[in-house]
Design a protein around this motif. Structure first.
Motif, PDB file in Angstrom:
ATOM      1  N   ASP A   1      -8.079   1.197  -5.992  1.00 48.40           N
ATOM      2  CA  ASP A   1      -8.543   2.196  -5.049  1.00 48.40           C
ATOM      3  C   ASP A   1      -9.059   1.486  -3.805  1.00 48.40           C
ATOM      4  OD1 ASP A   1      -9.487   5.303  -4.998  1.00 48.40           O
ATOM      5  OD2 ASP A   1     -10.873   4.011  -3.882  1.00 48.40           O
ATOM      6  N   VAL A   2      -8.695   1.986  -2.619  1.00 44.07           N
ATOM      7  CA  VAL A   2      -9.051   1.311  -1.377  1.00 44.07           C
ATOM      8  C   VAL A   2     -10.563   1.213  -1.192  1.00 44.07           C
ATOM      9  CG1 VAL A   2      -9.028   3.342   0.108  1.00 44.07           C
ATOM     10  CG2 VAL A   2      -8.435   1.113   1.068  1.00 44.07           C
ATOM     11  N   LEU A   3     -11.309   2.166  -1.735  1.00 40.62           N
ATOM     12  CA  LEU A   3     -12.766   2.116  -1.579  1.00 40.62           C
ATOM     13  C   LEU A   3     -13.365   0.928  -2.326  1.00 40.62           C
ATOM     14  CD1 LEU A   3     -13.646   5.922  -1.883  1.00 40.62           C
ATOM     15  CD2 LEU A   3     -13.385   4.533   0.200  1.00 40.62           C
ATOM     16  N   PHE A   4     -12.763   0.601  -3.474  1.00 43.30           N
ATOM     17  CA  PHE A   4     -13.221  -0.574  -4.217  1.00 43.30           C
ATOM     18  C   PHE A   4     -12.922  -1.850  -3.429  1.00 43.30           C
ATOM     19  CE2 PHE A   4     -11.984  -4.108  -7.023  1.00 43.30           C
ATOM     20  CZ  PHE A   4     -13.184  -4.337  -7.671  1.00 43.30           C
ATOM     21  N   VAL A   5     -11.706  -1.962  -2.896  1.00 50.47           N
ATOM     22  CA  VAL A   5     -11.316  -3.159  -2.147  1.00 50.47           C
ATOM     23  C   VAL A   5     -12.155  -3.293  -0.878  1.00 50.47           C
ATOM     24  CG1 VAL A   5      -9.409  -4.369  -1.011  1.00 50.47           C
ATOM     25  CG2 VAL A   5      -8.973  -3.020  -3.068  1.00 50.47           C
ATOM     26  N   ARG A   6     -12.488  -2.151  -0.285  1.00 45.85           N
ATOM     27  CA  ARG A   6     -13.298  -2.198   0.934  1.00 45.85           C
ATOM     28  C   ARG A   6     -14.641  -2.878   0.681  1.00 45.85           C
ATOM     29  NH1 ARG A   6     -13.334  -0.205   5.907  1.00 45.85           N
ATOM     30  NH2 ARG A   6     -15.366  -0.057   6.914  1.00 45.85           N
ATOM     31  N   LYS A   7     -15.215  -2.648  -0.478  1.00 45.31           N
ATOM     32  CA  LYS A   7     -16.502  -3.266  -0.788  1.00 45.31           C
ATOM     33  C   LYS A   7     -16.368  -4.775  -0.990  1.00 45.31           C
ATOM     34  CE  LYS A   7     -18.338   0.972  -2.782  1.00 45.31           C
ATOM     35  NZ  LYS A   7     -18.715   1.693  -4.022  1.00 45.31           N
ATOM     36  N   LEU A   8     -15.170  -5.235  -1.374  1.00 43.14           N
ATOM     37  CA  LEU A   8     -14.939  -6.673  -1.469  1.00 43.14           C
ATOM     38  C   LEU A   8     -14.809  -7.289  -0.080  1.00 43.14           C
ATOM     39  CD1 LEU A   8     -12.310  -6.808  -4.391  1.00 43.14           C
ATOM     40  CD2 LEU A   8     -14.789  -7.120  -4.530  1.00 43.14           C
ATOM     41  N   VAL A   9     -14.265  -6.517   0.853  1.00 44.52           N
ATOM     42  CA  VAL A   9     -14.119  -6.991   2.232  1.00 44.52           C
ATOM     43  C   VAL A   9     -15.440  -6.890   2.982  1.00 44.52           C
ATOM     44  CG1 VAL A   9     -12.975  -6.565   4.452  1.00 44.52           C
ATOM     45  CG2 VAL A   9     -11.668  -6.384   2.320  1.00 44.52           C
TER      46      VAL A   9
ATOM     47  N   CYS B   1      -5.653  -3.328   5.990  1.00 44.57           N
ATOM     48  CA  CYS B   1      -5.296  -2.149   5.205  1.00 44.57           C
ATOM     49  C   CYS B   1      -6.509  -1.258   4.952  1.00 44.57           C
ATOM     50  CB  CYS B   1      -4.670  -2.586   3.894  1.00 44.57           C
ATOM     51  SG  CYS B   1      -3.740  -1.288   3.058  1.00 44.57           S
ATOM     52  N   VAL B   2      -7.638  -1.853   4.588  1.00 47.95           N
ATOM     53  CA  VAL B   2      -8.826  -1.025   4.334  1.00 47.95           C
ATOM     54  C   VAL B   2      -9.355  -0.427   5.632  1.00 47.95           C
ATOM     55  CG1 VAL B   2      -9.424  -2.352   2.273  1.00 47.95           C
ATOM     56  CG2 VAL B   2     -10.484  -2.940   4.453  1.00 47.95           C
ATOM     57  N   ASP B   3      -9.175  -1.132   6.750  1.00 51.70           N
ATOM     58  CA  ASP B   3      -9.578  -0.575   8.034  1.00 51.70           C
ATOM     59  C   ASP B   3      -8.687   0.614   8.409  1.00 51.70           C
ATOM     60  OD1 ASP B   3     -11.610  -2.377   8.310  1.00 51.70           O
ATOM     61  OD2 ASP B   3     -10.586  -3.663   9.761  1.00 51.70           O
TER      62      ASP B   3
ATOM     63  N   THR C   1       0.838  -1.191   0.000  1.00 49.19           N
ATOM     64  CA  THR C   1       0.000   0.000   0.000  1.00 49.19           C
ATOM     65  C   THR C   1       0.879   1.249   0.000  1.00 49.19           C
ATOM     66  OG1 THR C   1      -1.833   1.099   1.167  1.00 49.19           O
ATOM     67  CG2 THR C   1      -0.136   0.057   2.527  1.00 49.19           C
ATOM     68  N   ASN C   2       0.235   2.401  -0.116  1.00 50.33           N
ATOM     69  CA  ASN C   2       0.975   3.652  -0.039  1.00 50.33           C
ATOM     70  C   ASN C   2       0.816   4.264   1.351  1.00 50.33           C
ATOM     71  OD1 ASN C   2      -1.732   4.255  -0.369  1.00 50.33           O
ATOM     72  ND2 ASN C   2      -1.384   5.965  -1.782  1.00 50.33           N
TER      73      ASN C   2
ATOM     74  N   LYS D   1      -4.365   3.456  -1.766  1.00 50.97           N
ATOM     75  CA  LYS D   1      -4.161   2.488  -2.841  1.00 50.97           C
ATOM     76  C   LYS D   1      -3.671   1.168  -2.259  1.00 50.97           C
ATOM     77  CE  LYS D   1      -5.030   5.369  -6.255  1.00 50.97           C
ATOM     78  NZ  LYS D   1      -6.178   5.178  -7.169  1.00 50.97           N
ATOM     79  N   ILE D   2      -4.107   0.073  -2.876  1.00 48.35           N
ATOM     80  CA  ILE D   2      -3.664  -1.268  -2.477  1.00 48.35           C
ATOM     81  C   ILE D   2      -3.276  -2.026  -3.736  1.00 48.35           C
ATOM     82  CG2 ILE D   2      -4.359  -3.481  -1.484  1.00 48.35           C
ATOM     83  CD1 ILE D   2      -6.267  -1.999   0.340  1.00 48.35           C
TER      84      ILE D   2
END
Length: 492
Positions: A440-448, A482-484, A341-342, A347-348
């Protein structure tokens, strides 16, 4: 009588703190006190192996015996009949355990239901005590002392001593003294656990399947076959990943030890057979050949002072004659796995391995450590070799045993400082990946957290059908961490 629940609440997947994740890691939750020093105590081993309350978990070719009538469950058997069950005193709280009036679901004892079980235990106990070179020859099962379920793991030993225990069905216990738990020297008290490898004893393996199946039929008043009741030694990773968290750790413990014992049947120094001593915790070479006696350093010193020379014979095997380590210890293969991540966690970087191309499962970067590498150096190397990205900082976060066959996954977070160079992806170094990209972290968050997806975007937010790893894996925990962090729930 405790009936297994068909529900599988993977609490480790919903933890938001690193401490909670580390404490409840799938395959790695601390469910037993290993008391490894007691493996060499023959009195303790003899007492525990015959105790009526002792639990046994059985493996055939590292495949555990399960029954699936109530969800996938490890077949945990005891020596004695109607042994007490240890439950969570508060449902969902794994480290507060005790007796609540229930007996083991599989209540029949091995002593009364498996022919020659006492003889099998006696033979192994004597072989283990005397380091018999034939300890695992022929059809002999291999035993591994796993540890004690005791107060250090959260067992309230007083619930096993109180009036409730005295007035319950425990009076039906088959042992003469009515002991409900093992008490060694007044210091080590609890329930002993053993894993047993029955790979070479086909008859015993078959008897165990029939015993578990008959027990289920008796309870359910059915006449189903083992296949219909789902009683077998499973090789399915799907089953391994659907255990309740305690059973997952017990399975991992036994499977990883037995893999080590299976792959080290012969001494690396001389090629002679090895045997597991100290209740399965170490391996020793059986080569008793000695070299011609030679002068020891102390003997040479004594000779110079006029004292008679003393000759010192040595084992011919270089492992047995080693002064530092003349036994073989269990090994675990270390692998690093990294979420990239950054700095601001916006970003992930996730990558697509070739074997996951069909499912489009994007995951963390992973690879084995090499000799003389630190975790940090290995993490940076693997990130660069696989993705071409240059990592500036590595933080070690969590670990997970991974029994396929015997790995320890060391979970890290790799921080990349974006400067139009460090973050550039290049897959041409070792050609392991099909794809890697910054999400984008917001996209990954929705997967989590799929429950956070708005109704109107459910059909459009993920047009490629990208998946992330299952919640039981350390990869999922790292992604979730990471998303948290992006939401400022916690920082490393």
């Amino acid at each position: 009588m405790a009936k297994p629940s068909s529900l599988r609440t993977m609490s480790h997947s919903i933890h938001s703190s690193i401490k909670d994740i580390q404490k409840d890691m799938y395959f790695g939750t601390e469910v037993l006190n290993r008391v490894s020093f007691l493996r060499e105590d023959n009195e303790f081993i003899s007492k525990s192996i015959f105790h009526p309350s002792t639990r046994f978990i059985f493996f055939n070719r590292q495949q555990p015996l399960v029954y699936r009538q109530y969800g996938t469950k490890l077949a945990t058997l005891t020596n004695g009949n109607n042994q007490i069950n240890i439950d969570e005193l508060t449902p969902g709280v794994h480290d507060k355990l005790g007796y609540m009036g229930n007996t083991q679901f599989l209540s029949g004892g091995l002593y009364d239901n498996i022919p020659n079980w006492r003889d099998i235990l006696s033979t192994w106990n004597e072989d283990n005590k005397h380091h018999n070179p034939d300890l695992r020859s022929g059809e002999k099962p291999v035993f591994l002392f796993m540890g004690l379920l005791d107060e250090s793991i959260g067992l309230d030993i007083n619930t096993l001593k109180g009036e409730e225990a005295e007035d319950s069905d425990i009076s039906k216990l088959s042992n003469e003294d009515g002991e409900k738990y093992l008490d060694h020297q007044g210091r080590y008290q609890g329930i002993a656990y053993y894993a047993v490898d029955v790979t070479k004893n086909h008859e015993l393996s078959k008897q165990l399947v029939e015993f578990v199946n008959n027990s289920i039929n008796e309870k359910d008043r059915t006449t189903l076959t083992p296949e219909e009741n789902g009683v077998y030694y499973t090789h399915s990773r799907k089953h391994f990943l659907s255990f309740e968290h305690k059973e997952a750790s017990l399975y991992s413990h036994g499977a990883m030890f037995f893999n080590w014992l299976k792959t080290n049947k012969f001494c690396p120094g001389c090629g002679h057979p090895t045997i597991p001593i100290h209740a399965g915790g170490k391996l020793v070479c059986t080569n008793e050949e000695k070299t011609k006696p030679r002068h020891s350093s102390t003997a040479s010193s004594a000779s110079s002072t006029g004292s008679p020379d003393k000759l010192e014979p040595r084992f011919a095997c270089p492992v047995r004659s080693a002064t530092v380590s003349n036994v073989l210890f269990p090994r675990t293969d270390m692998a690093i796995i990294s979420i990239i991540t950054n700095r601001d966690r916006s970003k992930i970087l996730l990558s697509l391995g070739r074997r996951h191309a069909a499912t489009k499962m994007y995951s963390c970067t992973a690879g084995f450590m090499e000799p003389s590498e630190t975790v940090e150096v290995a993490t940076k190397r693997e990130i660069w070799e696989e993705t071409g990205v240059t990592c500036d900082e590595v933080q070690i976060v969590m670990t997970q045993p991974w029994p396929f066959p015997s790995n320890l996954m060391i979970g890290c977070m790799g921080i990349v400082d974006f400067n139009d160079k460090n973050e550039v992806i290049h897959l041409g170094h070792d050609n392991e990946l099909l794809d890697a990209r910054w999400f984008d972290v917001l996209f990954v968050r929705k997967l989590v957290y799929p429950d956070e997806i708005e109704e109107e975007e459910k059909d459009s937010f993920n047009p490629e059908g990208i998946l992330i790893p299952m919640s039981e894996s350390i990869a999922f925990s790292l992604i979730k961490l990471c998303v948290d962090e992006a939401k400022k729930k916690h920082k490393l």
